[in-house]
Design a protein around this motif. Structure first.
Motif, short mmCIF file in Angstrom:
data_model
loop_
_atom_site.label_atom_id
_atom_site.label_comp_id
_atom_site.label_asym_id
_atom_site.label_seq_id
_atom_site.Cartn_x
_atom_site.Cartn_y
_atom_site.Cartn_z
N MET A 36 2.32 -6.07 -0.77
CA MET A 36 2.79 -4.80 -1.32
C MET A 36 3.41 -5.03 -2.69
O MET A 36 3.17 -4.30 -3.64
CB MET A 36 3.79 -4.16 -0.36
CG MET A 36 4.29 -2.80 -0.84
SD MET A 36 5.44 -2.04 0.33
CE MET A 36 4.35 -1.75 1.71
N ASP A 46 2.20 -3.62 -6.35
CA ASP A 46 3.16 -2.92 -7.20
C ASP A 46 3.13 -3.50 -8.61
O ASP A 46 3.02 -2.77 -9.61
CB ASP A 46 4.55 -3.05 -6.57
CG ASP A 46 5.62 -2.32 -7.35
OD1 ASP A 46 5.26 -1.58 -8.28
OD2 ASP A 46 6.81 -2.48 -7.03
N ASP A 77 4.27 6.38 -8.11
CA ASP A 77 4.82 5.41 -7.16
C ASP A 77 3.83 4.27 -7.01
O ASP A 77 2.88 4.34 -6.22
CB ASP A 77 5.07 6.09 -5.81
CG ASP A 77 5.81 5.16 -4.83
OD1 ASP A 77 5.95 3.96 -5.14
OD2 ASP A 77 6.23 5.64 -3.76
N ARG A 92 3.88 1.55 -5.61
CA ARG A 92 3.79 0.89 -4.30
C ARG A 92 2.78 1.58 -3.39
O ARG A 92 2.42 1.04 -2.36
CB ARG A 92 5.17 0.89 -3.62
CG ARG A 92 6.22 0.07 -4.35
CD ARG A 92 7.59 0.33 -3.78
NE ARG A 92 7.96 1.75 -3.92
CZ ARG A 92 9.11 2.26 -3.47
NH1 ARG A 92 9.97 1.50 -2.82
NH2 ARG A 92 9.36 3.55 -3.64
N ARG A 93 2.32 2.76 -3.79
CA ARG A 93 1.42 3.55 -2.95
C ARG A 93 -0.02 3.49 -3.45
O ARG A 93 -0.81 4.42 -3.22
CB ARG A 93 1.89 5.01 -2.92
CG ARG A 93 3.31 5.21 -2.43
CD ARG A 93 3.40 4.96 -0.95
NE ARG A 93 2.65 5.93 -0.19
CZ ARG A 93 2.42 5.84 1.12
NH1 ARG A 93 2.88 4.80 1.80
NH2 ARG A 93 1.71 6.76 1.75
N PRO A 110 -2.87 3.71 -0.41
CA PRO A 110 -3.00 5.07 0.16
C PRO A 110 -3.54 6.07 -0.86
O PRO A 110 -4.31 6.96 -0.53
CB PRO A 110 -1.57 5.41 0.59
CG PRO A 110 -0.89 4.09 0.78
CD PRO A 110 -1.50 3.18 -0.25
N TRP A 111 -3.11 5.90 -2.12
CA TRP A 111 -3.58 6.79 -3.19
C TRP A 111 -5.09 6.62 -3.39
O TRP A 111 -5.83 7.59 -3.51
CB TRP A 111 -2.81 6.46 -4.46
CG TRP A 111 -3.20 7.20 -5.70
CD1 TRP A 111 -2.95 8.51 -5.99
CD2 TRP A 111 -3.88 6.66 -6.84
NE1 TRP A 111 -3.44 8.81 -7.24
CE2 TRP A 111 -4.01 7.71 -7.78
CE3 TRP A 111 -4.39 5.40 -7.15
CZ2 TRP A 111 -4.62 7.53 -9.01
CZ3 TRP A 111 -5.01 5.22 -8.39
CH2 TRP A 111 -5.12 6.28 -9.30
N ARG A 135 -6.97 8.18 -0.66
CA ARG A 135 -7.04 9.64 -0.80
C ARG A 135 -8.16 10.05 -1.76
O ARG A 135 -8.87 11.02 -1.54
CB ARG A 135 -5.70 10.16 -1.30
CG ARG A 135 -5.61 11.68 -1.34
CD ARG A 135 -4.19 12.12 -1.61
NE ARG A 135 -4.08 13.57 -1.58
CZ ARG A 135 -2.94 14.22 -1.66
NH1 ARG A 135 -1.80 13.55 -1.77
NH2 ARG A 135 -2.90 15.53 -1.64
N PHE A 144 1.26 11.03 -5.93
CA PHE A 144 2.30 11.28 -4.93
C PHE A 144 3.58 11.80 -5.56
O PHE A 144 4.39 12.40 -4.89
CB PHE A 144 2.61 9.97 -4.18
CG PHE A 144 1.56 9.63 -3.18
CD1 PHE A 144 1.70 9.99 -1.86
CD2 PHE A 144 0.41 8.96 -3.56
CE1 PHE A 144 0.72 9.69 -0.92
CE2 PHE A 144 -0.56 8.65 -2.63
CZ PHE A 144 -0.41 9.01 -1.31
N SER A 145 3.77 11.56 -6.85
CA SER A 145 5.05 11.95 -7.45
C SER A 145 4.87 12.78 -8.70
O SER A 145 5.59 12.64 -9.68
CB SER A 145 5.86 10.69 -7.77
OG SER A 145 6.02 9.90 -6.62
#
Length: 575
Positions: free
Chosen positions: A16, A20, A79, A81-82, A85-86, A89, A110-111
């Motif tokens: 992770m 990042d 973000d 760190r995501r 998942p991004w 998507r 996400f942000s």
């Protein structure tokens, strides 16, 4: 904590943290960092894409498009760190877009967004490309990223050749030299309004050229894969059917190819079209009978017949209300007129669906191939880029690939059989009854028309106000008469040929429904003689209008009684 679990946890934390860091470095222009992200997660996202489609080449297309989008959107991921998942998507949304199985939403960070680029948004991608390629490329940049960037740039710059010299200079000044419309106006000694007009016109040209390039690339990819060929199935027997409901003609032809030879009344009834009525308020426009959601309605009808389906669509909202093919200049229906209309951006997906279906031996239902009616595509020729198509309205011939979706209404819709599944007569009839009852109650999106029993009120109101459009009214009557005649035959066929004891309880009701729809069809026949297609008679003449109102009032009452009979049958089959 168990040492193995702890080590696994620590490894996940390192991964992770590594993602990042890589994302932040990639945002700062580190090409190697983006390349490492691709190498690390490509297998995962490919597996994720395969969860949506079992076809490897389609999954690979989804992944390729997703990675390009991820590259272009990376600055919008707040973000870091995501990242995975991004990326998932983006893959999911690409799969929804390609497979037409869900909402076609564009990916969102996400942000929130600081900057947004979308490959489908030409303005956005041109701005991004103009900025990215104005920067020098680091010699250490990952080769994979360099290749992606070069391919994108080459695609865009090749598209610019569709513009005339003046348009191209203005577009390049705006997107690549970052001049404002005011600065461009001063440079070219024109008004700001003219600048906006040129940019708008150029954008439309570029979108069209992009679609044309994608189609050419699609055909070229078939050639490189060794699947460039010509496949023409047998001319569908359905072209000889005598029915006004052309979508049922097309469904019947598709079922024949799948070795499901049902009578016309059976296809009409089980697909729900024997019981449909759609009327455009005020004028009873000719578009009324086809103003429904093609995809969901046809797919639901096919499920009643034991098949799933896939479709591709691109509709120009409300265009059908404005145009009546019977009242326009014949030249507007010809090939020259099609050449002047916009290319649909879903044309490549539509061609892919057609190739896949015809290769399996199944013709494809298509809208507005010759006129705004349903037809069947039963062959293709990659070398000539031609589709073989026909209908039961007297049309049979070839249509260029890039004329698909460029008919009079400029709608594109194609639907193909997907898979068959086990069902039985009871489930088929339950599905048909539920569909017919739902439609009668008006439980469908309006699309500017009135559905089911409510349609009679608008039809009667148009006669009372004498605002009827003769040709459209005559067509709507012909469709309704044909449908109800087949509805009568449908119920009679079930009562007489479905011998399973399951239907013993409803057999008398089926015969009552057959008689009821036969009486409705007889009254519609009187209206058809009064207002023959295509001329349409004199529906706004006071005397003829009064006759029509009396007949429609009687038909509406009988339709309500027929609805009660269908509700009785549904209750008996599901109790």
């Amino acid at each position: 904590m168990d040492a193995k679990i702890l080590n696994r946890y620590e490894d996940q934390e390192e991964d992770m943290t590594a993602d990042d860091v890589l994302v932040e470095r990639a945002k700062d222009g580190d090409g190697e960092a983006f390349g490492e992200l691709v190498r690390r997660h490509r297998a995962k996202v490919y597996g994720y894409a395969r969860s949506y489609t079992q076809e490897p080449f389609l999954a690979e297309d989804i992944v390729q498009e997703a990675l390009i989008r991820a590259f272009l959107h990376l600055g919008s991921l707040m973000d870091s760190r995501r990242f995975l998942p991004w990326l998932h998507r983006i893959v999911r949304n690409q799969a929804y877009t390609r497979l037409q199985k869900g909402p076609q939403k564009r990916e969102q960070p996400f942000s929130g967004l600081q900057e947004k680029t979308d490959w489908e948004d030409l303005d956005s991608i041109l701005h991004r490309l103009g900025r990215r390629w104005s920067q020098p490329v680091d010699p250490a940049t990952n080769p994979e990223e360099i290749m992606v960037r070069r391919e994108l740039l080459q695609t865009i710059t090749s598209l610019l050749h569709c513009l005339n010299p003046r348009e191209r200079k203005i577009v390049e000044s705006h997107f690549f030299n970052h001049l404002s419309p005011l600065e461009i106006a001063r440079l070219f000694q024109i008004s700001q309004a003219n600048v906006y007009q040129v940019l708008s016109r150029s954008r439309k040209k570029l979108i069209q050229e992009k679609t044309r390039v994608v189609v050419d690339q699609y055909v070229q990819s078939r050639k490189e894969a060794g699947i460039m060929k010509k496949v023409v199935l047998n001319t569908p027997e359905a072209f000889s059917l005598h029915t006004w409901v052309t979508c049922v003609m097309a469904l019947r032809g598709m079922l024949e190819a799948a070795n499901r030879k049902l009578t016309l009344p059976m296809v009409m009834g089980l697909s729900g079209h024997a019981f449909r009525l759609t009327v455009v308020p005020e004028h009873v426009h000719i578009a009324g009978p086809t103003m429904f959601e093609f995809g969901p309605v046809l797919a639901r009808g096919l499920r009643n017949l034991g098949f799933t389906s896939r479709s591709i669509s691109d509709f120009k909202q409300a265009a059908g209300i404005e145009i009546n093919a019977n009242l326009v200049e014949p030249s507007l229906l010809g090939a020259n007129a099609r050449e002047k209309r916009q290319l649909s951006q879903v044309l490549p997906q539509a061609l892919e669906l057609i190739h896949r279906s015809v290769d399996r031996g199944y013709p494809v239902l298509a809208w507005d191939m010759f006129i705004p009616e349903f037809a069947l595509i039963y062959g293709y020729d990659d070398e000539q880029k031609l589709l073989h198509a026909g209908d039961n309205c007297g049309h049979l011939g070839t249509i260029p690939y890039d004329h698909l979706g460029r008919g009079l209404i400029e709608d594109l819709f194609v639907l193909a059989l997907d898979e068959s599944f086990e069902t039985d007569q009871r489930q088929m009839l339950i599905g048909a009854l539920q569909m017919a009852i739902s439609h009668a109650r008006g439980e469908e999106p309006a699309f500017g028309a009135t559905h089911g029993l409510d349609a009679y009120a608008d039809w009667l109101n148009a006669f009372e106000k004498r605002t009827i459009e003769p040709n459209g009214n005559a067509y709507t009557l012909a469709i309704a008469h044909d449908a109800r005649r087949n509805a009568s035959d449908f119920w009679k066929e079930i009562a007489e040929t479905w011998t399973d004891t399951t239907f013993d309880a409803i057999r008398p009701v089926c015969l009552q429904a057959a008689a009821q729809y036969g009486a409705i069809a007889d009254e519609f026949a009187q209206l058809c003689r009064l207002f023959p297609f295509p001329a349409g008679g004199e529906p706004n003449d006071p005397q003829q209008s009064a006759q029509a109102i009396a007949l429609l009032t009687s038909i509406e009452a009988k339709e309500r009684q027929a609805l009660v009979l269908m509700e009785t049958m549904l209750h008996a089959l599901t109790a």
